[in-house]
Design a protein around this motif. Structure first.
Motif, mmCIF file in Angstrom:
data_model
loop_
_atom_site.group_PDB
_atom_site.id
_atom_site.type_symbol
_atom_site.label_atom_id
_atom_site.label_comp_id
_atom_site.label_asym_id
_atom_site.label_seq_id
_atom_site.Cartn_x
_atom_site.Cartn_y
_atom_site.Cartn_z
ATOM 1 N N GLY A 63 9.828 -77.382 12.147
ATOM 2 C CA GLY A 63 10.073 -77.218 10.728
ATOM 3 C C GLY A 63 9.162 -76.219 10.046
ATOM 4 N N ARG B 117 17.843 -68.654 10.392
ATOM 5 C CA ARG B 117 16.463 -69.161 10.406
ATOM 6 C C ARG B 117 15.440 -68.033 10.552
ATOM 7 N N ASN C 291 11.593 -69.243 10.364
ATOM 8 C CA ASN C 291 11.562 -70.453 9.550
ATOM 9 C C ASN C 291 12.260 -71.597 10.271
ATOM 10 N N SER C 292 12.006 -72.803 9.820
ATOM 11 C CA SER C 292 12.641 -73.993 10.399
ATOM 12 C C SER C 292 12.549 -73.983 11.916
ATOM 13 N N LYS D 159 12.011 -74.800 15.764
ATOM 14 C CA LYS D 159 12.398 -75.938 16.596
ATOM 15 C C LYS D 159 11.614 -75.875 17.911
#
Length: 126
Positions: free
Chosen positions: A14, A66, A83-84, A86
């Protein structure tokens, strides 16, 4: 041409990171700059590419929405805003230059690139 990648690190799922890749060595006029990544035990895969003059971008489906690739022509630097993140984004990230134009509008294969950076490790914990 030398490419120096930086910005990797250990983050949590995240979170965000921004990778940088600075080019040096001679007058910089590449056709495109790309980011690839290689996870442990896997083949190197395409992540994103930007055409240096026009600024057009193209992304792998796995990162679309992302990640954002951008460049600063004055600094001969390309960025990858992630971003974001995983856990599956964990890999060594490489920047590369398609110096003479491979012929593809968006070069996405490793063989289309002429110069490579040394890689920067991104680790995303769950």
């Amino acid at each position: 041409v030398q490419l120096q990648a930086s910005g990797g690190g250990l983050v949590q799922a995240g979170d965000s990171l921004r990778l940088s890749c600075a080019a040096s060595g001679r007058s910089f006029s590449t056709y495109a700059m790309g980011w690839f990544r290689q996870a442990p035990g896997k083949e190197r895969e395409f992540v994103a590419v930007i055409r240096w003059i026009a600024g057009n971008t193209y992304y792998a489906d796995s990162v679309k929405g992302r990640f954002t690739i951008s460049r600063d022509n004055a600094k001969n630097t390309v960025y990858l805003q992630m971003n974001s993140l995983k856990p599956e984004d964990t890999a060594v990230y490489y920047c590369a230059a398609d110096w003479s134009s491979s012929g593809s509008y968006y070069p996405t294969s490793s063989y289309e690139y002429d110069f490579w950076g040394q890689g920067t490790l991104v680790t995303v914990s769950s």
